[in-house]
Design a protein around this motif. Structure first.
Motif, PDB file in Angstrom:
ATOM      1  N   PRO A 112       0.813  -1.209   0.000  1.00  0.00           N
ATOM      2  CA  PRO A 112       0.000   0.000   0.000  1.00  0.00           C
ATOM      3  C   PRO A 112       0.853   1.268   0.000  1.00  0.00           C
ATOM      4  O   PRO A 112       2.037   1.246   0.350  1.00  0.00           O
ATOM      5  N   TRP A 113       0.213   2.312  -0.399  1.00  0.00           N
ATOM      6  CA  TRP A 113       0.835   3.638  -0.424  1.00  0.00           C
ATOM      7  C   TRP A 113       1.350   3.980   0.979  1.00  0.00           C
ATOM      8  O   TRP A 113       0.696   3.638   1.970  1.00  0.00           O
ATOM      9  N   VAL A 114       2.459   4.634   1.056  1.00  0.00           N
ATOM     10  CA  VAL A 114       3.197   5.012   2.288  1.00  0.00           C
ATOM     11  C   VAL A 114       3.651   3.824   3.156  1.00  0.00           C
ATOM     12  O   VAL A 114       4.298   4.050   4.183  1.00  0.00           O
ATOM     13  N   ALA A 115       3.348   2.616   2.745  1.00  0.00           N
ATOM     14  CA  ALA A 115       3.749   1.474   3.579  1.00  0.00           C
ATOM     15  C   ALA A 115       5.244   1.210   3.477  1.00  0.00           C
ATOM     16  O   ALA A 115       5.861   0.718   4.423  1.00  0.00           O
ATOM     17  N   THR A 116       5.838   1.530   2.335  1.00  0.00           N
ATOM     18  CA  THR A 116       7.264   1.210   2.148  1.00  0.00           C
ATOM     19  C   THR A 116       8.160   2.293   2.749  1.00  0.00           C
ATOM     20  O   THR A 116       9.350   2.076   2.951  1.00  0.00           O
ATOM     21  N   GLY A 117       7.598   3.440   2.945  1.00  0.00           N
ATOM     22  CA  GLY A 117       8.383   4.533   3.513  1.00  0.00           C
ATOM     23  C   GLY A 117       9.231   5.257   2.473  1.00  0.00           C
ATOM     24  O   GLY A 117      10.010   6.149   2.803  1.00  0.00           O
ATOM     25  N   ASN A 118       9.079   4.883   1.224  1.00  0.00           N
ATOM     26  CA  ASN A 118       9.844   5.553   0.163  1.00  0.00           C
ATOM     27  C   ASN A 118       9.009   6.711  -0.390  1.00  0.00           C
ATOM     28  O   ASN A 118       7.995   6.500  -1.056  1.00  0.00           O
ATOM     29  N   GLU A 119       9.453   7.900  -0.096  1.00  0.00           N
ATOM     30  CA  GLU A 119       8.657   9.076  -0.468  1.00  0.00           C
ATOM     31  C   GLU A 119       8.540   9.239  -1.976  1.00  0.00           C
ATOM     32  O   GLU A 119       7.485   9.643  -2.496  1.00  0.00           O
ATOM     33  N   LEU A 120       9.645   8.925  -2.654  1.00  0.00           N
ATOM     34  CA  LEU A 120       9.632   9.087  -4.113  1.00  0.00           C
ATOM     35  C   LEU A 120       8.575   8.162  -4.741  1.00  0.00           C
ATOM     36  O   LEU A 120       7.809   8.576  -5.616  1.00  0.00           O
ATOM     37  N   ARG A 121       8.555   6.914  -4.247  1.00  0.00           N
ATOM     38  CA  ARG A 121       7.551   5.955  -4.757  1.00  0.00           C
ATOM     39  C   ARG A 121       6.139   6.502  -4.516  1.00  0.00           C
ATOM     40  O   ARG A 121       5.293   6.500  -5.415  1.00  0.00           O
ATOM     41  N   ASP A 122       5.916   6.990  -3.292  1.00  0.00           N
ATOM     42  CA  ASP A 122       4.574   7.461  -2.952  1.00  0.00           C
ATOM     43  C   ASP A 122       4.161   8.652  -3.812  1.00  0.00           C
ATOM     44  O   ASP A 122       3.030   8.716  -4.304  1.00  0.00           O
ATOM     45  N   SER A 123       5.104   9.554  -4.022  1.00  0.00           N
ATOM     46  CA  SER A 123       4.743  10.730  -4.831  1.00  0.00           C
ATOM     47  C   SER A 123       4.515  10.334  -6.296  1.00  0.00           C
ATOM     48  O   SER A 123       3.636  10.874  -6.964  1.00  0.00           O
ATOM     49  N   LEU A 124       5.302   9.349  -6.754  1.00  0.00           N
ATOM     50  CA  LEU A 124       5.099   8.868  -8.135  1.00  0.00           C
ATOM     51  C   LEU A 124       3.711   8.253  -8.284  1.00  0.00           C
ATOM     52  O   LEU A 124       3.008   8.499  -9.272  1.00  0.00           O
ATOM     53  N   ILE A 125       3.337   7.470  -7.281  1.00  0.00           N
ATOM     54  CA  ILE A 125       2.022   6.816  -7.334  1.00  0.00           C
ATOM     55  C   ILE A 125       0.907   7.871  -7.371  1.00  0.00           C
ATOM     56  O   ILE A 125      -0.001   7.798  -8.214  1.00  0.00           O
ATOM     57  N   VAL A 126       1.020   8.856  -6.498  1.00  0.00           N
ATOM     58  CA  VAL A 126      -0.022   9.894  -6.453  1.00  0.00           C
ATOM     59  C   VAL A 126      -0.099  10.616  -7.790  1.00  0.00           C
ATOM     60  O   VAL A 126      -1.188  10.803  -8.370  1.00  0.00           O
ATOM     61  N   SER A 127       1.087  10.970  -8.322  1.00  0.00           N
ATOM     62  CA  SER A 127       1.059  11.746  -9.566  1.00  0.00           C
ATOM     63  C   SER A 127       0.509  10.910 -10.722  1.00  0.00           C
ATOM     64  O   SER A 127      -0.253  11.403 -11.545  1.00  0.00           O
ATOM     65  N   LEU A 128       0.889   9.625 -10.758  1.00  0.00           N
ATOM     66  CA  LEU A 128       0.381   8.770 -11.849  1.00  0.00           C
ATOM     67  C   LEU A 128      -1.122   8.524 -11.715  1.00  0.00           C
ATOM     68  O   LEU A 128      -1.852   8.564 -12.710  1.00  0.00           O
ATOM     69  N   LEU A 129      -1.564   8.331 -10.470  1.00  0.00           N
ATOM     70  CA  LEU A 129      -2.998   8.097 -10.270  1.00  0.00           C
ATOM     71  C   LEU A 129      -3.803   9.316 -10.722  1.00  0.00           C
ATOM     72  O   LEU A 129      -4.850   9.183 -11.363  1.00  0.00           O
ATOM     73  N   ASN A 130      -3.277  10.474 -10.427  1.00  0.00           N
ATOM     74  CA  ASN A 130      -3.981  11.694 -10.817  1.00  0.00           C
ATOM     75  C   ASN A 130      -4.011  11.908 -12.325  1.00  0.00           C
ATOM     76  O   ASN A 130      -4.828  12.678 -12.832  1.00  0.00           O
TER      77      ASN A 130
END
Lengths: 464, 590
Positions: A381-399
């Protein structure tokens, strides 16, 4: 008895039958109930008939043609000029009946057994002797009858007999005469494991496509990639020579790929990525003999930052004319596999720039596809890995996903709360937003956000 | 006699045949079984049956085998690799001076190649060879199968197969056991003609008639060559039984559900036939109806349990306890089917499967698709490394169904084929060539022309085909088996015959691929005058699929039988699913 009755009625009396050097009780056996229904072939295969055969003579074939041999019990072999029929005479044991026309009767017995009898026996799984028919015409008839049964076992029996008794040239001519028999013959050779012979036969039968594919199969089985390369080049030439252009092109592509893989292998060896083999045994790179896309994936996984020759993914892409979409898909897949989010970000910046119009269809790869790749490789899940870059990439791609339902689906899969809430508000779906609360931890700041949205009077919910 | 009874009679016959072979050995003996035959044999002679007839231990056929008693029976198909293993066992025993008796039983018959192979090992003195003539086996009350899928490629491509002989001898058995003195044999397609030739050959032979006490009855046998309808087995099935086959792979009428599906500690074997009351009711349903059905059944079950708990008198308690015998299996059955349904639903709803299904339905709708978008879609499937079978399946459907001009289709096909080789490797060249030879990947082939003609003439694609608009619980035509998107071609030809009483439309259609339809009256004796139609109590049909059929086709035939009020039995050489053709045509170059 059916087969014998015409013999006996045409002058082959009981007396004559004795001249065959039969057992004393043969006649009684023949006339007994036991043999009343015996057919010609059963008679031929019976022990009595065997004795009969042994006592008379043999007819043999050799290179010069047909010669009539001596009886098995007759020690002297007479020289016979077969060109002059009058000189041809048959002998039997002299003390029995030297002047009786035994062969004539025997010929009748032989002729009573037709190829159709043999075929029927094979078809029914009975023991029979196919070797009795030595003339080519009879063999052709056997093959014709066998093909009419559509029984693989029967057809194989005849073909195997033909293979054993005919020269290659005659055999091929016979197969040509019965085109349906060719495929059976190929299958027979294949099942017998006679691959070399199969290649020769398909070539001789002018089935060049099949022959080439068999050669290709042989080539691809070779362990040594250098030898494989040379043999595949031969295959390519073979296909081209006989007009199989599409196949030749396929093989050419494969040769080029193998060549590139060999240079990757050399590079890996020189950089110590592959261990030296023991003695003459060479350890090869795992990339060898893999398809284009797998090779590219391997390069993106192991040599992503390399710029040297074909071991560089971008050079490989250029050499094999791989589209940007395919390249991006494979590279993203490989880099997200190793969780190199920085490279993923760089790749997206390089390839996923919008045009002036800013529409999603101008992307090299649709955002939902990239999200799907991420989900395949790392579904945490989002924010579960603690990698901020991954999380921001996911948010931007989802949007970036235009279809709101699809955006909701993927954001829900990643439990990416801000996007889920935002999308459900856009969808004006109060029920799903209320239900989403169950997926949030009690301390989540998004609980309040959901509460605010649900209470907001400015939103006109679809259900209300 | 109904087909179901006939099926059980056949099983008894096979059992007695096996026992007579095994009786040559004194008990105890070991049975060495080819692994692929295990579930097949289990259907006919369960382990308990074998054990009660002298079989002490059962082993799978492996390359090495150094244990067991002094009598060993091998039960195998006539395949060279099996013989090699057996000969290795015998040679090992001979080297070790182990005195053992060997019996090899070939299913369904031995071949000359196997005999020669044993001869080449010089072991014919040591082994005894037998044949166990298994023909049709019952998979369900109205479904019989030869279960011989291994030669599908030879059947479809090489035409070098024993299928015509196998079917002809089965047909001969049916001919012998038929109560009716005569029946009509309808032949659809080239392979059906071949079967008829072999059947006549068999009929002309003075064969020893096996004593047959029990008989069955049918008036018409329809032999359908698989080659006339290659679209149907390519489509994704939507019925419960079809999905079970597509996703789990049904083997000889049963399916193995893994721990992942059932949540139990070991795999569960689920028998799929009418004996299971839940399955018999839901097998033809669309998966979406299943949950509500199971819910209803569960409610009924709970009600019965509750009612039982409230019983106070002894007699009431007694009746409840006796009823428990049926309630418990029912409960277990519902649980297993619910687990299977959940799993199937999850698999179906994955994004990639949804996309594949939507493309399949878009191709079936024969709308003019955006060719560029289509190519892009295929490319993305390739870069996502979607199963090669799915890609080729959709490509075949595109080649067969798309109304775009031939040249355009060839261009697109060539491009995607090239991309396919890049993604999945050069080893698949042979598979593509096989598909081209079959006419599935070659828009210029006459088969494609026939398909397009069939769609127009027989109305294979209903005008309203959206799943939402079709009442799947109350179907009106055979298209319900594919969610209202497509009527199976083979079944539609048969439907036409059953309704019109002639093969006119079917003949016209098949003439375009140089196939024909003929009807022959088969009489037991030439002296017999043809039976008058009035004499026949009722019509009983047997549809025999040569080269296999899918569960969707079985479902469609059942529907036709119910709709027209006719008894129709189904026989097939094997059961096919959407992957079967590709698995058989896959000639991967190592």
């Amino acid at each position: 008895m059916d087969a014998l009755s015409p013999l006996l009625s045409k002058g082959a009396s009981k007396k004559e039958a004795n001249y065959f050097n039969f057992d004393d009780d043969f006649e009684s056996k023949l006339m007994s109930d036991e043999y009343q229904d015996v057919s010609a072939k059963e008679f031929r295969s019976s022990s009595i008939a065997h004795q009969m055969k042994d006592s008379v003579f043999t007819v043999q074939e050799d290179e010069s043609g047909i010669k009539i041999g001596a009886p098995i019990y007759q020690p002297e072999l007479e020289k016979i000029d077969i060109s002059n029929p009058e000189t041809v005479k048959f002998t039997t044991t002299p003390e029995k009946a030297p002047e009786e026309p035994i062969p004539e009767i025997l010929e009748k017995i032989e002729s009573a057994i037709e190829p159709s009898d043999i075929i029927r026996d094979i078809f029914l799984g009975k023991h029979t002797w196919i070797g009795r028919f030595r003339e080519l015409s009879k063999k052709r008839e056997l093959l014709k009858l066998a093909l009419e049964t559509y029984d693989q076992n029967t057809i194989f029996s005849v073909l195997w007999h033909l293979k054993a008794t005919l020269s290659n040239e005659v055999l091929i001519n016979t197969l040509d005469e019965f085109p349906a028999s060719k495929l059976h013959y190929y299958t027979l050779l294949q099942q017998k494991g006679l691959e070399e012979e199969l290649i020769t036969t398909t070539h001789a039968c002018k089935d060049y496509g099949k022959s080439g594919l068999l050669k290709l199969k042989q080539a691809r089985r070779l362990g040594d990639p250098y030898k494989q390369f040379l043999m595949m080049k031969d295959c390519e030439n073979y296909f081209r020579k006989f007009g199989f252009i599409q196949l030749a092109d396929f093989v050419l592509d494969e040769c080029d790929l193998l060549d590139a893989q060999l240079s990757i292998h050399t590079f890996e060896k020189s950089t110590g990525m592959i261990q030296e083999g023991i003695g003459s045994v060479e350890i090869f790179s795992p990339v060898l003999k893999t398809p284009n896309f797998t090779t590219l994936y391997y390069l993106c996984l192991r040599h992503f930052h390399s710029n040297t020759g074909l071991s560089s993914p971008t050079n490989f892409q250029a050499k094999f004319d791989i589209s940007n979409a395919d390249f991006l898909c494979i590279a993203l897949s490989a880099r997200s596999q190793v969780k190199d989010w920085q490279s993923v970000d760089n790749l997206l910046k390089k390839y996923q720039t919008k045009t002036w119009f800013g529409k999603n269809n101008s992307f090299v790869l649709a955002p939902e596809k990239i999200i799907e790749i991420f989900h395949q490789k790392d579904p945490s899940p989002w924010v579960a890995t603690g990698n901020e870059l991954r999380d921001s990439l996911i948010v931007s791609l989802l949007n970036q996903i235009e279809d709101l339902e699809e955006r909701y689906l993927w954001s829900f899969n990643f439990l990416c709360h801000p996007v889920v809430i935002d999308t459900l508000v856009k969808l004006k779906d109060k029920n799903r937003l209320e239900n989403y609360v169950t997926y949030l931890p009690r301390t989540s700041k998004y609980l309040r956000q959901i509460g605010d949205k649900l209470a907001a009077k400015s939103i006109i919910w679809r259900d209300s | 006699m109904a087909l179901s009874d006939f099926g059980s009679i056949l099983v008894k016959r096979y059992q007695s045949e096996l026992l007579s072979i095994l009786s040559q050995f004194d008990a105890p003996m070991d049975l060495v079984l080819e692994k692929e035959l295990s579930s097949f044999i289990d259907q006919i002679s369960p382990i308990q049956f074998l054990k009660s007839h002298g079989v002490e231990k059962i082993f799978y056929l492996e390359p090495e085998m150094n244990v067991g008693s002094d009598k060993r029976v091998y039960l195998i198909r006539p395949i060279g690799s099996n013989i090699n293993k057996i000969c290795r066992h015998v040679n090992y025993d001979l080297d070790q001076n182990i005195n053992r008796n060997y019996l090899i039983i070939f299913v369904p018959f031995k071949t000359i190649l196997c005999e020669e192979l044993i001869e080449s090992y010089a072991l014919l003195d040591f082994v005894e060879l037998h044949e166990w003539h298994i023909e049709l086996i019952p998979l369900d009350s109205d479904l019989l199968s030869l279960e011989s899928s291994h030669s599908l490629k030879n059947y479809l491509i090489n035409e070098c197969s024993s299928m015509p002989r196998l079917v002809a001898s089965t047909l001969y058995t049916l001919f012998q056991v038929n109560i009716s003195n005569q029946f009509h044999l309808h032949l659809l397609g080239e392979q059906a003609d071949k079967v008829f030739q072999v059947f006549n050959y068999l009929k002309s032979m003075p064969l020893a008639n096996k004593p047959i006490v029990n008989r069955c009855y049918f008036t018409d046998v329809i032999l359908v060559d698989r080659n006339i309808d290659l679209i149907t087995p390519l489509l994704t099935q939507i019925s419960y039984e079809g999905l079970l086959d597509d996703i789990f792979g049904v083997q000889h009428g049963s399916v193995n559900l893994t721990e992942k599906v059932t949540g139990k500690s070991k795999p569960t074997k689920l028998m799929l036939n009418s004996n299971d009351p839940t399955y018999s009711q839901v097998r033809g349903y669309h998966i979406s109806f299943l949950f509500s059905f199971i819910k209803d059944q569960s409610k009924k079950l709970i009600y019965k349990y509750d009612k039982g708990r409230k019983q106070t008198s002894i007699s009431e308690m007694k009746s409840f306890v006796s009823e428990l015998k049926t309630l418990k299996p029912m409960e277990q059955s519902l649980v297993v089917h619910l687990c299977a349904c959940e799993f199937l639903k999850d698999v179906r709803s994955t994004p990639i499967n949804q996309k594949l299904l939507s493309l399949e339905h878009a191709l079936l709708s024969r709308e003019q698709l955006d060719e560029k978008a289509l190519v892009k879609f295929f490319e993305s499937l390739l870069s996502f490394q979607v199963s090669w079978k799915d890609i080729l399946r959709l490509l075949c459907l595109y080649s067969l169904l798309n109304p775009a001009p031939t040249k355009e289709r060839i261009k697109i096909l060539n491009h995607i084929e090239k991309q396919f080789i890049r993604a999945h490797g050069c080893g698949h060249i042979n598979t593509i060539l096989n598909l081209q030879e079959l006419g599935l990947l070659n828009p210029q082939d006459e088969y494609v022309h026939m398909c397009q003609m069939g769609i127009k003439k027989l109305g294979l694609i209903p005008k309203v085909h959206k799943t939402d608009s079709v009442d799947l619980s109350n179907p009106i035509d055979t298209s319900f088996v594919f969610g209202g998107a497509y009527k199976p071609l083979s079944c539609t030809i048969i439907e036409n015959f059953l309704k019109q009483g002639n093969w006119k439309l079917g003949s016209e259609l098949l003439a375009s691929i140089k196939f024909r339809i003929t009807t022959n009256l088969i009489s037991k004796s030439k002296c017999l005058a043809p039976e008058k139609s009035g004499k026949m109590a009722h019509k009983q049909y047997l549809v025999f699929f040569l080269g296999g059929c899918s569960y969707s086709e079985v479902n469609a035939i059942r529907f036709l039988g119910n709709q027209l009020g006719i008894e129709i039995g189904i026989a097939t050489t094997s059961i096919l699913n959407r992957d079967s053709i590709f698995q058989s045509l896959d000639d991967y170059i190592v």
